[in-house]
Structure formats: structure tokens, C-alpha cells
Design a protein around this motif. Structure first.
Motif, short mmCIF file in Angstrom:
data_model
loop_
_atom_site.label_atom_id
_atom_site.label_comp_id
_atom_site.label_asym_id
_atom_site.label_seq_id
_atom_site.Cartn_x
_atom_site.Cartn_y
_atom_site.Cartn_z
N LEU A 135 -0.67 8.41 48.24
CA LEU A 135 0.24 7.62 46.74
C LEU A 135 -0.27 6.28 46.81
CD1 LEU A 135 4.02 8.23 48.34
CD2 LEU A 135 3.17 8.71 46.10
N GLY A 136 -1.31 6.46 47.81
CA GLY A 136 -2.07 4.74 47.94
C GLY A 136 -3.22 5.47 46.50
N GLY A 137 -3.43 6.90 46.63
CA GLY A 137 -4.41 6.38 46.10
C GLY A 137 -4.39 7.06 44.38
N LEU A 138 -2.69 6.68 43.84
CA LEU A 138 -1.73 6.56 42.94
C LEU A 138 -2.12 5.28 42.34
CD1 LEU A 138 0.72 9.73 43.32
CD2 LEU A 138 -1.31 9.37 41.93
N SER A 139 -1.50 4.67 43.98
CA SER A 139 -1.60 3.12 43.50
C SER A 139 -2.75 2.05 43.29
CB SER A 139 -0.68 2.37 44.42
OG SER A 139 -1.69 2.32 46.12
N LEU A 140 -3.64 2.54 43.68
CA LEU A 140 -4.80 1.37 43.31
C LEU A 140 -5.11 2.27 42.00
CD1 LEU A 140 -6.94 2.02 46.78
CD2 LEU A 140 -5.24 0.74 45.99
N GLY A 141 -5.19 3.21 41.86
CA GLY A 141 -5.35 3.86 40.41
C GLY A 141 -4.92 2.97 39.32
N PRO A 142 -4.00 2.07 39.16
CA PRO A 142 -3.77 1.50 37.78
C PRO A 142 -4.24 -0.08 38.73
CG PRO A 142 -1.97 1.65 39.07
CD PRO A 142 -2.34 3.01 39.56
N LEU A 143 -3.94 -0.17 39.54
CA LEU A 143 -4.65 -2.03 40.10
C LEU A 143 -6.16 -1.93 40.11
CD1 LEU A 143 -4.12 -4.69 41.11
CD2 LEU A 143 -4.68 -2.97 43.74
N VAL A 144 -6.60 -0.66 40.19
CA VAL A 144 -8.01 -0.96 39.78
C VAL A 144 -8.58 -1.38 38.04
CG1 VAL A 144 -10.15 -0.20 39.60
CG2 VAL A 144 -9.21 0.27 42.31
N ALA A 145 -8.27 0.01 37.25
CA ALA A 145 -8.26 0.28 36.23
C ALA A 145 -7.50 -1.27 35.23
CB ALA A 145 -7.10 0.84 35.28
N ALA A 147 -7.50 -4.62 36.16
CA ALA A 147 -8.42 -5.03 36.54
C ALA A 147 -9.65 -5.10 35.79
CB ALA A 147 -9.28 -5.13 37.87
N LEU A 148 -10.11 -3.93 35.61
CA LEU A 148 -11.58 -3.57 34.95
C LEU A 148 -10.69 -4.05 33.37
CD1 LEU A 148 -13.07 -0.52 36.70
CD2 LEU A 148 -13.51 -3.10 36.76
N ALA A 149 -9.98 -3.66 32.53
CA ALA A 149 -9.17 -3.80 32.28
C ALA A 149 -9.56 -5.04 31.03
CB ALA A 149 -8.39 -3.06 31.23
N ALA A 154 -15.60 -3.71 28.01
CA ALA A 154 -15.45 -1.84 27.91
C ALA A 154 -14.37 -1.40 27.66
CB ALA A 154 -16.50 -0.87 27.63
N PRO A 155 -12.91 -1.74 28.37
CA PRO A 155 -11.56 -1.17 29.16
C PRO A 155 -11.20 -0.01 28.87
CG PRO A 155 -11.02 -2.31 27.12
CD PRO A 155 -12.35 -2.53 26.70
N LEU A 156 -11.48 0.84 28.02
CA LEU A 156 -11.39 2.08 27.93
C LEU A 156 -12.26 3.47 28.45
CD1 LEU A 156 -9.46 2.36 24.77
CD2 LEU A 156 -8.34 2.24 26.71
N THR A 157 -14.00 2.58 28.69
CA THR A 157 -14.63 3.41 29.31
C THR A 157 -15.11 2.48 30.68
OG1 THR A 157 -15.34 3.37 27.06
CG2 THR A 157 -17.44 3.50 28.85
N THR A 158 -14.94 1.49 30.89
CA THR A 158 -15.91 1.16 32.57
C THR A 158 -14.85 1.67 33.32
OG1 THR A 158 -16.54 -1.19 31.41
CG2 THR A 158 -16.48 -0.40 33.59
N PRO A 159 -13.25 2.19 33.52
CA PRO A 159 -12.72 2.53 34.60
C PRO A 159 -12.83 3.83 34.73
CG PRO A 159 -11.22 1.13 32.88
CD PRO A 159 -12.52 1.51 32.25
N PHE A 160 -13.56 4.78 33.75
CA PHE A 160 -13.34 6.35 33.73
C PHE A 160 -14.47 6.51 33.92
CE2 PHE A 160 -10.32 5.65 30.52
CZ PHE A 160 -9.05 6.07 31.28
N VAL A 161 -15.96 5.59 34.00
CA VAL A 161 -17.66 5.92 33.93
C VAL A 161 -17.72 5.64 35.68
CG1 VAL A 161 -19.34 4.92 34.01
CG2 VAL A 161 -18.55 5.55 31.76
#
Length: 386
Positions: A135-145, A147-149, A154-161
Motif C-alpha cells: 500500500l505504501g508503494g501504491l501511495s507513492l506512485g501517484p505522488l511521484v508521477a 510531481a514529475l508531471a 515530458a509528463p507522459l514520458t519521464t515517470p515511466f522512464v
């Protein structure tokens, strides 16, 4: 291992604040958002039901490393294959990686703890670590993405790279860990889905609790960003990711804060917080204020997290030791069905009956379902005590 589990689960929720951007780029609406989110559930079902048990026979690392690399492949697809078809394929591949990882990693953490502390049989610590990493991982995904977006190019590229590179590096690190499954003995004795005597009813109740707990997590992951944009009028990707972050972060924090509670008390607390948060979520649609929406998400997540933790522990306890990953694979398949199917149903109902009436019905149905599953679990526990 806990970091690898958290990173892979985080990758699954990276698109959460990006759904409005994907919709704008590829030209689809909120219903397709839930379908794209649910595509991961389809892949997860394949991973859990067809492949999730294999680590009981082949070894934990032989499944975890491919899971990490499969998710890295999904990251590559999201970067290079634009359009609805590419998005759906990438989400299915993401789900397969999740299905390979979640049950296997949970079993592996238990194995590693047992090897390090052989006298602490039955300790709840590995289950807590697995649940918090999940659940901690699930919470960090949207927060990091988010912030990067918001602030990176390149908000649809940088997080996935970024996540693709991290997942490949973690796959290399996992290879340095010990194997905890004896392939020869496991091949002779492991059943794909083996429960202890009397464990069937316990597992059914636990799976039901997991289904309803994950239903709200799927709701906020798939539609939280869309609701922030459409109902609150906020288009910033970082803010859009806060609802899903609040749900999953509150889930992890609640588990850590109340880790010493007995399972029955944790279920009772969870089943009180769960409907309270959903009721506030419905109220926030009539009074659209970001703070109220985030508080509602956090309360709902805290309740769901407590329910999820107990249900995972009950599933592990119901499983035969040699079938632990296989039993957890079925549990997670049911839980992930809850993450996808109710959200699709809600999206369709909202188009037919309107958002606010659908939210009230959704909240009532999930609260009632969770209450029934928890009461069944309490009855089984009382029967076991007598």
C-alpha cells in the motif's frame, strides 16, 4: 525485497494523476479511463491465477525477477506506443507483472523472516511489512508521477522512464538474495491451492474483505484525478494525484499505527472508518472542497488498509505452508477484481443516473458488503475459539 515490492506496486498507480493527460492526448473520456485502469486487473488476473502459484514450485526469485522485468517492459510500451491500444496493452502487461509479484513477494518476505528468526513462528511482522510495502508503494506512485508531471518535462514520458530504470536495477539486486524454496521437495509436495483443514470458510471471508477494501482503492486510483478536475475544477497533475496518495498513504499509516491491535479489533476499527470515509466522499460531491475530498479519501483508505492487512494475514494462516503463494495468488486475484469491476460499474451508473446518486449507491453497497464479510470473519473466529 520490500523495496522491490513497493516500487512495482508504485508503478501500477503511476498513471493515476496522468489519466486526464492521457485522455486529452488520445481522445477518450472517463469511462475509457476506468476501462484502461481495469485492463491492469485483467493482466493481474492472468498473473495471479495462471502464474502466481509457480514460486511454490520453481522458487521465489525465479518469479520475482521476471515480474520486475515485465513491469519494466510495460514502462517501455507506455513511452513508445501511443494511443488507446498501446495504453491498454501496456496496462495488461503491468497487471501481469503485478500478478507475478504481489503474492510471491508476500510469501518470500515471510520465508525470509522465518529464516532470519526461526524462533518467531507466526509473527505478524512479515505480513505487516508486505502490506505496508504494497500500500505504501501504491501511495507513492501517484505522488511521484504527479510531481514529475507538474514540474519535470515530458509528463507522459519521464515517470515511466524513471520507474523502468528503477525496476531493472531492483531485478538485479533481487538476484543477490537467497532462494527459500527447495525445488525438488516443492515439486513433489506443493499443491496449487492448498488450505488447512477448515480453512475454506476463513479464506472466503478474507477474500471478501479484500475485494471490498480494494474496491475503494480502485475507485480513487481510476476516477480520483478525473473527479478533482471535473468536480473541483483543479487541473494541476500534482493535486490530481493527492486523492489516490491520501487513500494509500492512510492505509499504510493506519496499519503501522494500529499494528499491535488484535485482528478482531482491527477489523472493527476498519469497518467503522470505511463507511465513514465513503459517506464523506459522497458529501464532498455536494460541497466540492479539496480539503474535504482528501480527508474523505484518507478516512476511507485507513479503513480499507486495516481490512486489507487482516485479510492478508487470514489468507496466509488458512494456507498450507507449501501452497502459500498459490493461495495468496487467488486472494489477490479476487482483491484486484474488486479494484477494477466496481469502478467500471460506478462509471456506467454515473453516466446513466448521475454522479451524486451513483456515489451514494456505491458507498452504501461497498459499506454493506464490507460489513457482511467482517461479520462472517468474526463468527468464524468466535467458532474457532470455542
Amino acid at each position: 525485497m520490500a523495496i522491490a515490492l513497493g516500487a512495482l506496486m508504485a508503478f501500477g498507480t503511476v498513471p493515476t494523476p496522468l489519466w486526464p493527460l492521457f485522455a486529452g492526448r488520445d481522445g477518450f473520456g472517463s469511462t475509457m479511463v476506468t476501462v484502461a485502469f481495469a485492463a491492469m486487473v485483467v493482466g493481474a488476473a492472468v498473473g495471479f491465477l495462471l502464474l502466481g502459484h509457480l514460486s511454490d514450485r520453481l522458487g521465489r526469485r525465479r518469479i520475482i525477477v521476471p515480474a520486475l522485468l515485465t513491469s519494466a517492459l510495460a514502462a517501455l510500451l507506455l513511452v513508445t506506443w501511443h494511443g488507446v491500444t498501446g495504453l491498454l496493452v501496456a496496462r495488461v502487461v503491468t497487471g501481469i507483472g503485478t500478478g507475478l509479484m504481489a503474492s510471491t513477494a508476500t510469501a518470500y518476505l515471510s520465508d525470509l523472516y522465518s529464516r532470519a528468526h526461526p524462533k518467531r513462528t507466526g509473527s505478524p511482522r512479515p505480513g505487516l511489512v508486505a502490506a505496508v510495502a504494497n500500500l505504501g508503494g501504491l501511495s507513492l506512485g501517484p505522488l511521484v508521477a504527479g510531481a514529475l508531471a507538474q514540474w519535470a518535462p515530458a509528463p507522459l514520458t519521464t515517470p515511466f522512464v524513471l520507474f523502468g530504470v528503477v525496476l531493472v536495477a531492483l531485478a538485479a539486486l533481487v538476484l543477490t538474495g537467497p532462494e527459500t524454496v527447495d525445488r525438488q521437495k516443492a515439486g513433489e509436495s506443493a499443491a496449487r491451492f492448498g488450505l488447512r483443514p477448515g480453512g475454506g470458510a476463513v479464506f472466503a471471508a478474507a477474500a471478501g474483505i479484500g475485494f471490498f477494501a480494494f474496491a475503494v482503492m480502485g475507485f480513487f486510483s481510476s476516477l480520483g484525478a478525473v473527479m478533482v478536475r471535473d468536480e473541483l475544477g483543479i487541473s494541476a497533475p500534482f493535486i490530481a494525484g493527492l486523492a489516490a496518495f491520501a487513500v494509500f498513504a492512510a492505509s499504510a499509516v493506519a496499519q503501522l499505527a494500529l499494528a499491535r491491535l488484535p485482528a478482531a479489533s482491527m477489523l472493527t476499527t476498519g469497518v467503522v472508518l470505511f463507511p465513514a470515509g465513503l459517506a464523506l466522499t459522497a458529501l464532498s460531491l455536494f460541497h466540492p472542497v479539496l480539503a474535504l475530498f482528501l480527508v474523505a479519501a484518507a478516512l476511507t483508505g485507513a479503513g480499507a488498509g486495516l481490512l486489507f492487512k487482516v485479510s492478508v494475514g487470514q489468507s496466509v494462516a488458512a494456507a498450507l505452508p507449501a501452497s502459500r503463494a498459490g493461495v495468496l495468488a487467488v486472494f489477490f486475484a479476487i482483491a484486484y477484481a474488486g479494484m477494477g469491476l466496481p469502478s467500471i460499474g460506478f462509471s456506467l451508473a454515473a453516466r446513466q443516473f448521475g454522479l451524486r446518486p451513483s456515489m451514494i449507491g456505491f458507498a452504501a453497497a461497498l459499506s454493506l458488503g464490507a460489513l457482511i464479510a467482517v461479520r462472517a470473519s468474526h463468527r468464524l473466529a468466535a467458532r474457532a475459539d470455542t
